[in-house]
Design a protein around this motif. Structure first.
Motif, PDB file in Angstrom:
ATOM      1  N   GLY A  91       0.805  -1.214   0.000  1.00  0.00           N
ATOM      2  CA  GLY A  91       0.000   0.000   0.000  1.00  0.00           C
ATOM      3  C   GLY A  91       0.837   1.262   0.000  1.00  0.00           C
ATOM      4  O   GLY A  91       0.465   2.270  -0.623  1.00  0.00           O
ATOM      5  N   SER A  92       1.998   1.208   0.660  1.00  0.00           N
ATOM      6  CA  SER A  92       2.852   2.397   0.748  1.00  0.00           C
ATOM      7  C   SER A  92       3.465   2.787  -0.591  1.00  0.00           C
ATOM      8  O   SER A  92       3.913   3.931  -0.769  1.00  0.00           O
ATOM      9  CB  SER A  92       3.976   2.158   1.771  1.00  0.00           C
ATOM     10  N   LEU A  93       3.508   1.873  -1.518  1.00  0.00           N
ATOM     11  CA  LEU A  93       4.024   2.185  -2.853  1.00  0.00           C
ATOM     12  C   LEU A  93       3.162   3.224  -3.558  1.00  0.00           C
ATOM     13  O   LEU A  93       3.617   3.866  -4.502  1.00  0.00           O
ATOM     14  CB  LEU A  93       4.089   0.912  -3.709  1.00  0.00           C
ATOM     15  N   LEU A  94       1.924   3.403  -3.073  1.00  0.00           N
ATOM     16  CA  LEU A  94       1.000   4.354  -3.698  1.00  0.00           C
ATOM     17  C   LEU A  94       1.087   5.752  -3.094  1.00  0.00           C
ATOM     18  O   LEU A  94       0.365   6.659  -3.522  1.00  0.00           O
ATOM     19  CB  LEU A  94      -0.442   3.836  -3.577  1.00  0.00           C
ATOM     20  N   ILE A  95       1.944   5.957  -2.104  1.00  0.00           N
ATOM     21  CA  ILE A  95       2.108   7.287  -1.521  1.00  0.00           C
ATOM     22  C   ILE A  95       2.682   8.217  -2.589  1.00  0.00           C
ATOM     23  O   ILE A  95       3.695   7.900  -3.219  1.00  0.00           O
ATOM     24  CB  ILE A  95       3.034   7.235  -0.292  1.00  0.00           C
ATOM     25  N   GLU A  96       2.038   9.357  -2.785  1.00  0.00           N
ATOM     26  CA  GLU A  96       2.416  10.248  -3.887  1.00  0.00           C
ATOM     27  C   GLU A  96       3.742  10.958  -3.676  1.00  0.00           C
ATOM     28  O   GLU A  96       4.558  11.057  -4.584  1.00  0.00           O
ATOM     29  CB  GLU A  96       1.304  11.276  -4.116  1.00  0.00           C
ATOM     30  N   ASP A  97       3.952  11.500  -2.488  1.00  0.00           N
ATOM     31  CA  ASP A  97       5.172  12.250  -2.237  1.00  0.00           C
ATOM     32  C   ASP A  97       6.359  11.296  -2.161  1.00  0.00           C
ATOM     33  O   ASP A  97       6.368  10.364  -1.353  1.00  0.00           O
ATOM     34  CB  ASP A  97       5.048  13.025  -0.926  1.00  0.00           C
ATOM     35  N   PRO A  98       7.398  11.487  -2.981  1.00  0.00           N
ATOM     36  CA  PRO A  98       8.523  10.537  -3.032  1.00  0.00           C
ATOM     37  C   PRO A  98       9.295  10.409  -1.730  1.00  0.00           C
ATOM     38  O   PRO A  98       9.714   9.308  -1.365  1.00  0.00           O
ATOM     39  CB  PRO A  98       9.398  11.086  -4.166  1.00  0.00           C
ATOM     40  N   ARG A  99       9.479  11.519  -1.009  1.00  0.00           N
ATOM     41  CA  ARG A  99      10.215  11.434   0.248  1.00  0.00           C
ATOM     42  C   ARG A  99       9.422  10.664   1.295  1.00  0.00           C
ATOM     43  O   ARG A  99       9.974   9.831   2.018  1.00  0.00           O
ATOM     44  CB  ARG A  99      10.557  12.839   0.745  1.00  0.00           C
ATOM     45  N   GLN A 100       8.137  10.962   1.390  1.00  0.00           N
ATOM     46  CA  GLN A 100       7.317  10.243   2.359  1.00  0.00           C
ATOM     47  C   GLN A 100       7.216   8.762   1.975  1.00  0.00           C
ATOM     48  O   GLN A 100       7.231   7.891   2.850  1.00  0.00           O
ATOM     49  CB  GLN A 100       5.916  10.854   2.444  1.00  0.00           C
ATOM     50  N   ARG A 101       7.102   8.485   0.693  1.00  0.00           N
ATOM     51  CA  ARG A 101       7.038   7.087   0.248  1.00  0.00           C
ATOM     52  C   ARG A 101       8.314   6.337   0.629  1.00  0.00           C
ATOM     53  O   ARG A 101       8.255   5.238   1.184  1.00  0.00           O
ATOM     54  CB  ARG A 101       6.831   7.034  -1.271  1.00  0.00           C
ATOM     55  N   THR A 102       9.461   6.943   0.347  1.00  0.00           N
ATOM     56  CA  THR A 102      10.728   6.302   0.665  1.00  0.00           C
ATOM     57  C   THR A 102      10.889   6.107   2.170  1.00  0.00           C
ATOM     58  O   THR A 102      11.306   5.031   2.636  1.00  0.00           O
ATOM     59  CB  THR A 102      11.902   7.139   0.132  1.00  0.00           C
ATOM     60  N   ALA A 103      10.561   7.134   2.941  1.00  0.00           N
ATOM     61  CA  ALA A 103      10.690   7.057   4.394  1.00  0.00           C
ATOM     62  C   ALA A 103       9.765   5.991   4.974  1.00  0.00           C
ATOM     63  O   ALA A 103      10.156   5.229   5.873  1.00  0.00           O
ATOM     64  CB  ALA A 103      10.383   8.412   5.016  1.00  0.00           C
TER      65      ALA A 103
END
Length: 288
Positions: free
Chosen positions: A58-70
């Motif tokens: 599910g986290s792969l769908l986080i739009e912001d790249p920094r938040q997704r990576t973190a």
């Protein structure tokens, strides 16, 4: 707005599907994941890997790249280190004080690896989150933050503490069926979702919770360190992203206080003796 709604829905679906897939796999009945719970019944630890997998999907769908990576870093590290403690446990030390005492004696246990590794991974994730410039609008950043370097370092440490503290707290709560999942749902319910950065990760957690809920409440499966640490870390990132610096410091203080209290006080005893908490904790539970 439409893109964020779609991302949130897909994140929830991805989390739900991935979690169910692992729960329905052969892993669930493998002898290596079967443990005896507090009531003396056999319970599967497969829920932990299932929840961690669902959160990552599910986290792969986080739009912001920094938040997704973190989020991916914190969740994967917390889940993996929890799995080491679940499936390769060594040493008899329990609790934060026990693990730190073992480390002071030069004894490296799986618990020691976890209580040192998760904070380090959380600080790395926090550094990614706090590396942003000042927000100029949703998902846009233009101005650099004008603050002393030591303030930035302190904020990274506090943010990492929130993530690691949340991972640890949810592990402490995973002592009765459904307790950690309910705590996660209640935390998200009272989290500020005005900023869209919380939508997709919250959707992922909601999907994972829905998938794991029946087996967890029935006492057939449990999160273990793998699932509880991963869930707590994912929620910790959301709290760190949606809170102001002052709020992050307050959250860290509360988490630290609860962690220290757990060394002296039984959360289960407190919950069972407190009206309201007792009813929420037992709601839907088939095994007590």
């Amino acid at each position: 707005m439409i893109r964020s709604i779609v991302s949130t829905a897909v994140a929830g679906l991805a989390g739900f599907t991935a979690t169910k897939a692992v729960l329905r796999s052969r892993l669930r009945t493998h002898e290596s994941v079967v443990r005896t719970n507090h009531a003396g019944h056999d319970v599967s630890l497969a829920e932990g890997p299932a929840v961690a997998t669902g959160l990552l999907a599910g986290s792969l769908l986080i739009e912001d790249p920094r938040q997704r990576t973190a989020t991916l870093l914190a969740t994967a590290a917390a889940g993996s280190l929890g799995a080491v403690d679940d499936f390769c446990e060594s040493g008899s030390s329990k609790g934060l004080r026990g693990h730190l005492s073992a480390l002071a004696r030069g004894e490296i246990t799986t618990g020691t690896i976890k209580v040192t590794g998760i904070p380090l991974a959380s600080i790395a994730a926090a550094a990614i989150l706090r590396s942003r410039t000042r927000p100029a609008g949703f998902f846009r950043f233009s101005q650099k933050e004008d603050r002393p370097w030591f303030a930035a370092v302190a904020d990274v440490i506090v943010t990492g503490g929130v993530i690691a503290g949340s991972a640890n707290l949810f592990n402490l709560l995973d002592l009765r069926p459904g307790r950690a999942l309910k705590a996660g749902a209640l935390t998200l319910a009272f989290t500020d979702h005005e900023r869209r950065v919380s939508w997709a990760p919250s959707g992922a957690i909601a999907g994972v919770t829905a998938a794991a809920w029946p087996d967890d409440l029935a006492g057939d499966a449990m999160l273990g360190d793998t699932g509880a640490n991963a869930l707590g870390a994912a929620i910790g990132v959301i709290l760190a992203e949606t809170a102001t610096p002052a709020q992050r410091r307050l959250i860290l203080a509360v988490l630290a206080g609860l962690t220290l209290a757990s060394e002296k006080v039984s959360f289960t005893s407190v919950i069972e003796s407190t009206p309201g908490l007792r009813e929420i904790d037992s709601f839907g539970r088939e095994v007590v």
